[in-house]
Design a protein around this motif. Structure first.
Motif, PDB file in Angstrom:
ATOM      1  N   LYS A 208       0.807  -1.231  -0.046  1.00 46.22           N
ATOM      2  CA  LYS A 208       0.087  -0.110   0.170  1.00 46.22           C
ATOM      3  C   LYS A 208       0.903   1.137   0.152  1.00 46.22           C
ATOM      4  N   VAL A 209       1.936   1.118   0.795  1.00 45.33           N
ATOM      5  CA  VAL A 209       2.682   2.480   0.919  1.00 45.33           C
ATOM      6  C   VAL A 209       3.449   2.631  -0.622  1.00 45.33           C
ATOM      7  N   LEU A 210       3.664   1.564  -1.024  1.00 44.53           N
ATOM      8  CA  LEU A 210       4.044   1.790  -2.491  1.00 44.53           C
ATOM      9  C   LEU A 210       3.277   1.979  -3.552  1.00 44.53           C
ATOM     10  N   GLY A 211       2.178   2.058  -3.106  1.00 43.75           N
ATOM     11  CA  GLY A 211       0.990   2.151  -4.321  1.00 43.75           C
ATOM     12  C   GLY A 211       0.950   1.004  -5.010  1.00 43.75           C
ATOM     13  N   LEU A 212       1.379  -0.409  -4.607  1.00 44.35           N
ATOM     14  CA  LEU A 212       1.190  -1.618  -5.388  1.00 44.35           C
ATOM     15  C   LEU A 212      -0.170  -2.277  -5.042  1.00 44.35           C
ATOM     16  N   PRO A 213      -0.685  -3.071  -6.131  1.00 46.04           N
ATOM     17  CA  PRO A 213      -2.060  -3.996  -5.899  1.00 46.04           C
ATOM     18  C   PRO A 213      -1.880  -4.963  -4.763  1.00 46.04           C
ATOM     19  N   THR A 214      -2.980  -5.157  -4.187  1.00 42.71           N
ATOM     20  CA  THR A 214      -2.908  -6.513  -3.303  1.00 42.71           C
ATOM     21  C   THR A 214      -4.103  -7.332  -3.544  1.00 42.71           C
ATOM     22  N   ALA A 215      -5.154  -6.730  -4.082  1.00 42.11           N
ATOM     23  CA  ALA A 215      -6.663  -7.586  -4.557  1.00 42.11           C
ATOM     24  C   ALA A 215      -6.069  -8.930  -5.162  1.00 42.11           C
ATOM     25  N   GLY A 216      -6.763  -9.878  -4.696  1.00 42.97           N
ATOM     26  CA  GLY A 216      -6.454 -11.227  -5.358  1.00 42.97           C
ATOM     27  C   GLY A 216      -5.090 -11.608  -5.487  1.00 42.97           C
ATOM     28  N   LEU A 217      -4.023 -11.006  -4.616  1.00 43.66           N
ATOM     29  CA  LEU A 217      -2.741 -11.604  -4.631  1.00 43.66           C
ATOM     30  C   LEU A 217      -2.050 -12.365  -3.581  1.00 43.66           C
ATOM     31  N   VAL A 218      -3.050 -12.684  -2.911  1.00 43.83           N
ATOM     32  CA  VAL A 218      -2.892 -13.540  -1.577  1.00 43.83           C
ATOM     33  C   VAL A 218      -3.118 -15.161  -1.905  1.00 43.83           C
ATOM     34  N   VAL A 219      -2.553 -16.050  -1.597  1.00 40.94           N
ATOM     35  CA  VAL A 219      -2.984 -17.459  -1.797  1.00 40.94           C
ATOM     36  C   VAL A 219      -2.633 -18.004  -0.332  1.00 40.94           C
ATOM     37  N   GLU A 223      -0.874 -26.424   3.690  1.00 35.60           N
ATOM     38  CA  GLU A 223       0.234 -27.188   4.369  1.00 35.60           C
ATOM     39  C   GLU A 223       1.554 -26.482   3.823  1.00 35.60           C
ATOM     40  N   ASP A 224       2.673 -26.459   4.639  1.00 39.04           N
ATOM     41  CA  ASP A 224       3.812 -25.867   4.414  1.00 39.04           C
ATOM     42  C   ASP A 224       4.597 -26.793   3.437  1.00 39.04           C
ATOM     43  N   SER A 225       4.239 -27.083   2.460  1.00 35.92           N
ATOM     44  CA  SER A 225       5.090 -28.112   1.497  1.00 35.92           C
ATOM     45  C   SER A 225       5.311 -27.624   0.238  1.00 35.92           C
ATOM     46  N   ILE A 226       6.428 -28.191  -0.579  1.00 39.13           N
ATOM     47  CA  ILE A 226       6.845 -27.500  -1.761  1.00 39.13           C
ATOM     48  C   ILE A 226       5.629 -27.643  -2.549  1.00 39.13           C
ATOM     49  N   ASP A 227       4.773 -28.895  -2.523  1.00 36.22           N
ATOM     50  CA  ASP A 227       3.617 -28.987  -3.676  1.00 36.22           C
ATOM     51  C   ASP A 227       2.624 -27.953  -3.480  1.00 36.22           C
ATOM     52  N   ASP A 228       2.251 -27.743  -2.196  1.00 40.18           N
ATOM     53  CA  ASP A 228       1.329 -26.594  -1.973  1.00 40.18           C
ATOM     54  C   ASP A 228       1.968 -25.144  -2.684  1.00 40.18           C
ATOM     55  N   GLY A 229       3.074 -24.969  -2.138  1.00 37.07           N
ATOM     56  CA  GLY A 229       3.628 -23.717  -2.785  1.00 37.07           C
ATOM     57  C   GLY A 229       3.649 -23.741  -4.260  1.00 37.07           C
ATOM     58  N   ALA A 230       3.769 -24.944  -5.017  1.00 35.55           N
ATOM     59  CA  ALA A 230       4.024 -24.619  -6.509  1.00 35.55           C
ATOM     60  C   ALA A 230       2.382 -24.752  -6.849  1.00 35.55           C
ATOM     61  N   ARG A 231       1.458 -25.268  -6.425  1.00 32.29           N
ATOM     62  CA  ARG A 231       0.051 -25.119  -6.713  1.00 32.29           C
ATOM     63  C   ARG A 231      -0.326 -23.737  -6.586  1.00 32.29           C
ATOM     64  N   ALA A 232       0.095 -23.048  -5.453  1.00 31.91           N
ATOM     65  CA  ALA A 232      -0.266 -21.930  -5.338  1.00 31.91           C
ATOM     66  C   ALA A 232       0.209 -20.939  -6.220  1.00 31.91           C
ATOM     67  N   THR A 233       1.247 -21.061  -6.616  1.00 30.08           N
ATOM     68  CA  THR A 233       2.075 -20.233  -7.612  1.00 30.08           C
ATOM     69  C   THR A 233       1.500 -20.637  -9.030  1.00 30.08           C
ATOM     70  N   ALA A 234       1.076 -21.602  -9.341  1.00 31.56           N
ATOM     71  CA  ALA A 234       0.150 -22.161 -10.479  1.00 31.56           C
ATOM     72  C   ALA A 234      -0.961 -21.328 -10.575  1.00 31.56           C
ATOM     73  N   GLN A 235      -1.554 -21.265  -9.510  1.00 27.45           N
ATOM     74  CA  GLN A 235      -2.976 -20.416  -9.350  1.00 27.45           C
ATOM     75  C   GLN A 235      -2.896 -18.936  -9.723  1.00 27.45           C
ATOM     76  N   LEU A 236      -1.787 -18.562  -9.284  1.00 27.01           N
ATOM     77  CA  LEU A 236      -1.295 -17.011  -9.275  1.00 27.01           C
ATOM     78  C   LEU A 236      -1.009 -16.672 -10.761  1.00 27.01           C
ATOM     79  N   ASP A 238      -1.739 -18.400 -13.466  1.00 29.25           N
ATOM     80  CA  ASP A 238      -3.007 -18.515 -14.145  1.00 29.25           C
ATOM     81  C   ASP A 238      -4.025 -17.485 -13.898  1.00 29.25           C
ATOM     82  N   GLY A 239      -3.850 -16.660 -12.939  1.00 22.33           N
ATOM     83  CA  GLY A 239      -4.895 -15.761 -12.541  1.00 22.33           C
ATOM     84  C   GLY A 239      -4.911 -14.645 -13.430  1.00 22.33           C
ATOM     85  N   GLY A 240      -4.270 -14.388 -14.329  1.00 16.96           N
ATOM     86  CA  GLY A 240      -4.303 -13.237 -15.273  1.00 16.96           C
ATOM     87  C   GLY A 240      -3.738 -11.806 -14.614  1.00 16.96           C
ATOM     88  N   ARG A 241      -3.167 -12.015 -13.700  1.00 17.62           N
ATOM     89  CA  ARG A 241      -2.658 -10.772 -12.980  1.00 17.62           C
ATOM     90  C   ARG A 241      -1.424 -10.441 -13.270  1.00 17.62           C
TER      91      ARG A 241
END
Lengths: 333, 333
Positions: A208-219, A223-236, A238-241
């Motif tokens: 916010k301080v830097l004027g950057l977007p945050t909406a829809g950018l949190v996944v 679990e704290d696993s490499i797999d979940d991190g990879a899936r969340a990254t794929a989601q981001l 593919d999200g068109g942002r």
């Protein structure tokens, strides 16, 4: 020599405020802190660090409960224990390791070790949301200090040292911003984790301080696993942002991000900058190396031992800044 | 009650041989072992496990030196410490942690802790080739037991417990063979490591027994990194030997193998089966999960404490078998 009370009268504040100025300065407004510090200087007040709160006993030992496994992964526990031992040894003490059931069920073990004078006090870690140990030990009058905060409580019983997770996330966001990133996502854990909420808040505020977007950018990963991190990254991705930066709450999630980027032929550190947390051994064994926030273990240990072996009664709260260790995963895009 | 000497006379062997039968049975020929065991049974000899070799002192503590970092990565150290504490506690003892310089430079610290009766004895770990600590402690008459062998010495001073690395590699080879693999490579470390040579020997022997090729199928990585594991895997895949299995000396090297397979669009566990060593937290956080050889931590800790708190003088050498934890990385090809 001046007393705490005289300093308080001189600065026209309560004794508690002077104590806060000494032990938890971030709690005070800047002008109050300045006024108290001026009084401390003028009256030449010095907190008596030599007065020992721990009973002098034949054996100068500090108890530390080894976290149970396999429920938790402690990729930097060896670093923490080494620093804690070294800090204790500088005061002529050693660390006594023990095991205990989690939560209140383990309390009789703590009480027994203290009653038999096996240890003078305890260092707690792996603090959990609503952790019951702190209040219990305080009620029993058993000396302790906590590495980590008890989340979601208005006041925390007893002294603590912790690393500023929000500050760390903000540091990562600013670093990615400085290397040209403008759409920076966050990989986190479920909302039930106080630690996770602290870190995501730091990311959000910095964006916010830097004027950057945050909406829809949190996944939030389950679990704290490499797999979940990879899936969340794929989601981001593919999200068109069109994201170009990822602040991950842990090195393990960050490794998942690196894997997914690699799988898509995107060079981590070029197309998308990635940062992790803890600077665990994982950060150095991957290629490109993972930019990560290192916990200042030596300073943490030093503060814990200083508080535990220092004068009792004064609330001590130390929020330390992590250090951003920059590697290839966040090279300029 | 019979003495060790009477058993030796009855079985017509030396006292040392009886002691070996009790503490290091793998050193004896099968027929000798059987004869000694028969004498032990006939004479109703029972080693006096209650006689304490450790001096009775006010504080029943066992010293353990925390390995220094960042030179070494200890992904399973929390597991080892938890098991060691629990085993010590079952005998009414606790673990005292301390730091010391590496090698002989650290010996005065050990001597001082023992002389001041802070500890009754020591558990050593992170044993290195030509480790000087064992001989030094033995010469000083300070009780200790080693988790890990001193490699490349004809005889090792003092008792030890270790995991059979060669046996573990052989287990991994047999498992990959049973899932249909016939060209199984080995990812190792430089020859200077005794541990690495032990594990590669087990791989080689098992391949020979099964009639599998070994020539050109060993790659020695310079570092224990994901990067080096990936590079070595690329070298193997490009070598025209059509490999379908990889036994990696560590989980970290195995993760490198998984990454390189993934990068080439080869599904790990299908095209090529992969196994690691130590069953570290890494093995479970990747996808597919990594098949890995788990060290039996509880058993290791139990043996260490039993030997250290048992009667002195008898050489005790325990070689324990690791357990193969099977996950997706070695699914049938």
């Amino acid at each position: 020599m001046a007393t705490l009370k005289q300093v308080a009268a001189h600065a026209d504040v309560s004794v508690q405020t002077v104590s806060n100025a000494l032990n938890a300065p971030h709690r005070l407004r800047a002008d109050t802190l300045e006024r108290v510090n001026r009084s401390i200087e003028l009256l030449n007040y010095r907190p008596n660090r030599n007065a020992r709160s721990l009973r002098t006993s034949a054996v100068e030992l500090i108890g530390y409960c080894v976290p149970s496994w396999p429920n938790q992964t402690h990729l930097v526990m060896d670093q923490f224990l080494h620093a804690l031992c070294a800090a204790a040894e500088r005061t002529g003490r050693h660390i006594l390791l023990f095991t205990a059931p989690a939560g209140v069920d383990g309390m009789p073990t703590y009480e027994d070790l203290h009653a038999r004078r096996m240890v003078d006090g305890f260092v707690l870690s792996q603090t959990e949301t609503h952790d019951p140990r702190h209040g219990w030990l305080k009620d029993q009058g058993i000396p302790f200090v906590s590495f980590g905060r008890v989340w979601k409580e208005t006041t925390q019983p007893g002294p603590w040292v912790d690393v500023d997770g929000a500050g760390g996330s903000a540091m990562a966001v600013r670093h990615l911003y400085e290397t040209g990133r403008r759409r920076i996502a966050f990989l986190g854990w479920p909302k039930s984790s106080g630690l996770a909420e602290d870190r995501v808040a730091g990311w959000r505020d910095a964006c916010k301080v830097l004027g950057l977007p945050t909406a829809g950018l949190v996944v939030r990963c389950r679990e704290d696993s490499i797999d979940d991190g990879a899936r969340a990254t794929a989601q981001l991705l593919d999200g068109g942002r069109d994201i170009d930066g990822i602040v991950a709450l842990s090195d393990i999630l960050a490794l998942g991000a690196l894997r997914e980027l690699g799988r898509r032929g995107l060079t981590p550190g070029h197309a998308v900058g990635v940062t992790g947390f803890d600077d665990s051994p994982l950060a150095e064994v991957v290629s490109p190396g993972l930019t990560s926030l290192r916990q200042p273990m030596d300073q943490i240990a030093e503060e814990l031992i200083t508080i535990l072996t220092g004068p009792a009664g004064e609330p001590a709260e130390r929020l330390l800044q992590p250090e951003l260790v920059i590697r290839g995963s966040s090279a300029p895009g």
